[in-house]
Design a protein around this motif. Structure first.
Motif, short mmCIF file in Angstrom:
data_model
loop_
_atom_site.label_atom_id
_atom_site.label_comp_id
_atom_site.label_asym_id
_atom_site.label_seq_id
_atom_site.Cartn_x
_atom_site.Cartn_y
_atom_site.Cartn_z
N ILE A 55 0.69 -1.27 0.12
CA ILE A 55 -0.16 -0.18 -0.09
C ILE A 55 0.81 1.20 -0.10
O ILE A 55 1.86 1.48 0.91
CB ILE A 55 -0.91 -0.08 1.41
N ALA A 56 0.51 2.16 -0.92
CA ALA A 56 1.33 3.19 -0.76
C ALA A 56 0.52 4.44 -0.25
O ALA A 56 -0.67 4.54 -0.46
CB ALA A 56 1.74 3.88 -2.43
N GLN A 57 1.16 5.10 0.87
CA GLN A 57 0.32 6.04 1.40
C GLN A 57 1.34 7.41 1.64
O GLN A 57 2.49 7.49 2.01
CB GLN A 57 -0.14 5.61 2.94
N LYS A 58 0.53 8.71 1.49
CA LYS A 58 1.34 10.00 1.82
C LYS A 58 1.50 10.12 3.09
O LYS A 58 0.62 9.78 3.93
CB LYS A 58 0.42 11.09 1.22
N ALA A 59 2.74 10.22 3.57
CA ALA A 59 3.09 10.62 5.03
C ALA A 59 4.45 11.39 5.11
O ALA A 59 5.43 11.03 4.94
CB ALA A 59 3.28 9.19 5.79
N ASP A 60 4.20 12.57 5.34
CA ASP A 60 5.01 13.67 5.70
C ASP A 60 5.60 13.32 7.08
O ASP A 60 5.08 13.52 8.09
CB ASP A 60 4.59 14.98 5.46
N VAL A 61 6.76 12.61 7.29
CA VAL A 61 7.05 12.22 8.74
C VAL A 61 7.37 13.32 9.56
O VAL A 61 7.46 12.88 10.64
CB VAL A 61 8.54 11.24 8.42
N SER A 62 7.62 14.57 9.16
CA SER A 62 7.73 15.66 10.12
C SER A 62 6.60 16.04 10.68
O SER A 62 6.57 16.71 11.84
CB SER A 62 8.43 16.66 9.26
N LEU A 63 5.36 15.49 10.39
CA LEU A 63 3.99 15.63 10.78
C LEU A 63 3.58 14.37 11.60
O LEU A 63 3.33 13.28 11.08
CB LEU A 63 2.90 15.99 9.86
N TRP A 104 16.85 25.11 9.01
CA TRP A 104 17.29 24.49 10.10
C TRP A 104 16.21 23.40 10.78
O TRP A 104 16.29 22.21 10.83
CB TRP A 104 17.73 25.03 11.16
N ASN A 105 14.87 23.96 10.92
CA ASN A 105 13.86 23.36 11.25
C ASN A 105 13.39 22.26 10.47
O ASN A 105 12.90 21.31 10.48
CB ASN A 105 12.77 24.40 11.44
N GLU A 106 13.52 22.63 8.93
CA GLU A 106 12.89 21.59 7.85
C GLU A 106 13.92 20.50 8.11
O GLU A 106 13.54 19.20 7.99
CB GLU A 106 12.86 22.25 6.59
N MET A 107 15.27 20.72 8.10
CA MET A 107 16.12 19.27 8.31
C MET A 107 15.91 18.57 9.55
O MET A 107 15.93 17.24 9.54
CB MET A 107 17.63 20.05 8.28
N ILE A 108 15.98 19.17 10.63
CA ILE A 108 15.75 18.39 11.94
C ILE A 108 14.33 17.84 11.92
O ILE A 108 14.16 16.82 12.41
CB ILE A 108 16.07 19.42 13.23
N GLY A 109 13.36 18.72 11.55
CA GLY A 109 12.07 18.25 11.33
C GLY A 109 11.84 17.04 10.67
O GLY A 109 10.92 15.96 10.92
N GLY A 114 11.21 13.09 12.29
CA GLY A 114 10.42 12.29 11.55
C GLY A 114 10.78 10.88 12.10
O GLY A 114 9.93 9.98 11.92
N VAL A 115 11.94 10.56 12.39
CA VAL A 115 12.56 9.28 13.18
C VAL A 115 11.74 9.13 14.37
O VAL A 115 11.27 7.95 14.55
CB VAL A 115 14.19 9.01 13.21
#
Ligand code: NAP
Length: 244
Positions: A55-63, A104-109, A114-115
């Protein structure tokens, strides 16, 4: 049948991990951020090629809401969450003094939060199951640091620390947590690096070539397998000898 979730599975290393896990017989949930079509096409290929469910699913891991929903999809459809590969990531090349708050925030986010988001969501199921394997994709730059990649290196060093601490906390629940530090791997992530720099990176790699997504995916599949059942909290360099 076991279930694996791979973040950032639309291309590059994540796509290769999805293939390797499908080949090993896992049902696979493929997370992506924007490349819906590529993720859906890969899911189709895995279903027809390996006879598993995908199954493919959209998931922005930062959220965290999207990370929770991704893991929830695995549980709702297959009743188990056996493997999580935290692969989604972004890179960036910038002089340190020119890195903006936003960058910075996007990279860490993305690379670190995300992890955290996906691991927290998956751990809740894995602890209940009393089994599971989490593999985090860090980078050799998280081990030794890269000039003009301070935000990237810091995010990847954070992933190593998270791996080691979480491995200790989850071991009594029979959940293993390991980390792979790739060297220079031929994917879209290298697209902004000029040919001369790539050539010098190859020269600095003792095995004399760029790594492939499959090089990383094979190690991921090993760490998730029964053959690695006494391995947790480890940081495995898959880098052609670049960092020893
Ligand atoms: P890539 O080809 O650029 O692919 C990145 C993947 O991450 C894509 O599937 C992308 O999804 C996804 N992604 C990006 N931001 C995301 C977000 N916020 N939420 C969910 N997914 C997101 O990169 P790659 O080279 O395969 O890298 C994979 C991992 O390996 C990264 O963590 C990277 O840091 C690490 N790594 C790579 C190298 C290397 O030399 N290539 C070396 C060391 C470590 P979309 O397609 O939807 O955008």
């Amino acid at each position: 049948m076991k279930t694996a979730v791979v973040t950032g599975a639309s291309r590059g290393i994540g796509a290769a991990c999805a293939v390797a896990l499908a080949k090993s017989g896992y049902n696979v949930i493929l997370g992506y951020k924007v490349n819906k079509e590529r993720a859906e096409q890969l899911a189709e290929v895995l279903i027809s090629g390996y006879g598993i469910a995908a199954i493919a699913q959209k998931a922005d891991v930062s959220l965290s809401s999207e990370a929770d929903a991704l893991i929830e999809t695995a549980y709702r459809n297959f009743g188990r969450v056996d493997v999580l590969v935290n692969n989604a990531g972004i890179a960036g090349f910038k002089l340190f003094t020119e890195i903006t708050d936003e960058e910075w925030n996007e990279m860490i986010g993305t690379n670190l939060t995300g992890v955290f988001n996906c691991s927290r969501a998956a751990a809740r199921y894995m602890i209940n199951q009393k089994s599971g394997s989490i593999v985090n994709i860090s980078s050799m730059w998280g081990q030794v640091g890269a000039s003009c990649e301070v935000h990237y290196s810091a995010s990847k060093a954070g992933v190593i620390g998270l791996t080691q601490a979480l491995a200790k906390e989850l071991a009594p629940s029979n959940v293993r947590v390991n980390c792979i530090c790739p060297g220079v791997i031929k994917t879209d992530m290298l697209s902004e690096i000029d040919e001369e720099t790539i050539a010098s990176l190859v020269e600095e790699t003792p095995l004399g070539r760029l790594g492939t997504p499959k090089d990383i995916a094979d190690s991921v599949a090993f760490l998730c397998s029964d053959r690695a059942e006494f391995i947790t909290g480890q940081v495995l360099g898959v880098n052609g000898g670049f960092v020893i």
